[in-house]
Enzyme design. Sequence first.
Site, PDB file in Angstrom:
ATOM      1  N   ASP A   1      -4.502   3.048  11.249  1.00 16.87           N
ATOM      2  CA  ASP A   1      -5.703   3.871  11.268  1.00 16.87           C
ATOM      3  C   ASP A   1      -6.882   2.918  11.475  1.00 16.87           C
ATOM      4  OD1 ASP A   1      -6.224   2.689   8.823  1.00 16.87           O
ATOM      5  OD2 ASP A   1      -6.445   4.560   7.704  1.00 16.87           O
TER       6      ASP A   1
ATOM      7  N   CYS B   1      -2.820   0.388   7.390  1.00 22.49           N
ATOM      8  CA  CYS B   1      -4.018   1.171   7.082  1.00 22.49           C
ATOM      9  C   CYS B   1      -4.872   0.300   6.167  1.00 22.49           C
ATOM     10  CB  CYS B   1      -3.693   2.539   6.496  1.00 22.49           C
ATOM     11  SG  CYS B   1      -2.875   2.544   4.896  1.00 22.49           S
TER      12      CYS B   1
ATOM     13  N   THR C   1      -5.196   0.077   2.849  1.00 26.69           N
ATOM     14  CA  THR C   1      -4.404  -0.523   1.765  1.00 26.69           C
ATOM     15  C   THR C   1      -2.943  -0.728   2.138  1.00 26.69           C
ATOM     16  OG1 THR C   1      -3.860   1.677   0.948  1.00 26.69           O
ATOM     17  CG2 THR C   1      -5.822   0.606  -0.013  1.00 26.69           C
TER      18      THR C   1
ATOM     19  N   HIS D   1      17.379  -7.507   1.003  1.00 25.35           N
ATOM     20  CA  HIS D   1      17.937  -6.578   0.015  1.00 25.35           C
ATOM     21  C   HIS D   1      17.837  -5.108   0.427  1.00 25.35           C
ATOM     22  CE1 HIS D   1      17.470  -9.597  -3.564  1.00 25.35           C
ATOM     23  NE2 HIS D   1      18.028 -10.140  -2.500  1.00 25.35           N
TER      24      HIS D   1
ATOM     25  N   HIS E   1      24.166  -4.937  -1.519  1.00 25.45           N
ATOM     26  CA  HIS E   1      22.956  -4.212  -1.115  1.00 25.45           C
ATOM     27  C   HIS E   1      23.281  -3.010  -0.223  1.00 25.45           C
ATOM     28  CE1 HIS E   1      20.700  -7.356  -2.999  1.00 25.45           C
ATOM     29  NE2 HIS E   1      21.338  -8.264  -2.273  1.00 25.45           N
TER      30      HIS E   1
HETATM   31  C1  RB5 Z   1      -9.103   5.108   5.013  1.00 20.50           C
HETATM   32  O1  RB5 Z   1     -10.401   5.066   4.522  1.00 20.50           O
HETATM   33  C2  RB5 Z   1      -8.123   4.701   3.939  1.00 20.50           C
HETATM   34  O2  RB5 Z   1      -8.018   5.702   2.997  1.00 20.50           O
HETATM   35  C3  RB5 Z   1      -6.769   4.392   4.546  1.00 20.50           C
HETATM   36  O3  RB5 Z   1      -6.907   3.375   5.479  1.00 20.50           O
HETATM   37  C4  RB5 Z   1      -5.685   3.920   3.600  1.00 20.50           C
HETATM   38  O4  RB5 Z   1      -6.126   2.873   2.816  1.00 20.50           O
HETATM   39  C5  RB5 Z   1      -5.003   4.951   2.817  1.00 20.50           C
HETATM   40  O5  RB5 Z   1      -4.037   4.694   2.095  1.00 20.50           O
END
Ligand code: RB5
Length: 145
Positions: free
Chosen positions: A8, A65, A67, A98, A133
């Site tokens: 994203d 993304c 996080t 694993h 595994h």
């Molecule tokens: C976008 O602002 C953010 O929410 C997305 O990139 C991600 O971190 C969601 O898990």
Amino acid sequence: MKIAIASDHGGFELKQHIMALLTELGHEYTDFGCYSTDSMDYPDVAFPAAEAVARNEYERGILICGTGIGVSICANKVRGVRCALCGDVLSAELTRQHNDSNVLAMGGRIIGVETAKAIVRTWLGTEFLGGRHERRIAKISDHEL
Ligand code: RB5
């Protein structure tokens, strides 16, 4: 290796570095989007990329993304996908050995470019150990409806 990659807006910049690395390492990839830093919804790219891996059109997937959490949640809802969210090289190595993870998730707002590149190199270069595994992975597959 054929790789499906997607991000994203929160992962867009890191994705550019990772695509350059994939080219350098001689891998083929398809970028499932997004294609700019405009705000968008990560499920719109994470599901198509993960589903393409599940259909065996790609050997592996890489999702980024902000996080890494949102894309990893999406990917792990796709049958046949084992997605590992990694922020360090040891986890990248162990999840291949694993878990035989076929999708890697990373957080573009969490880790630096050099760490991410080291994670990708390790994750792509590490083999599944099999053995005990296999049995554990079979139990995960058995649980998929
Ligand atoms: C976008 O602002 C953010 O929410 C997305 O990139 C991600 O971190 C969601 O898990």
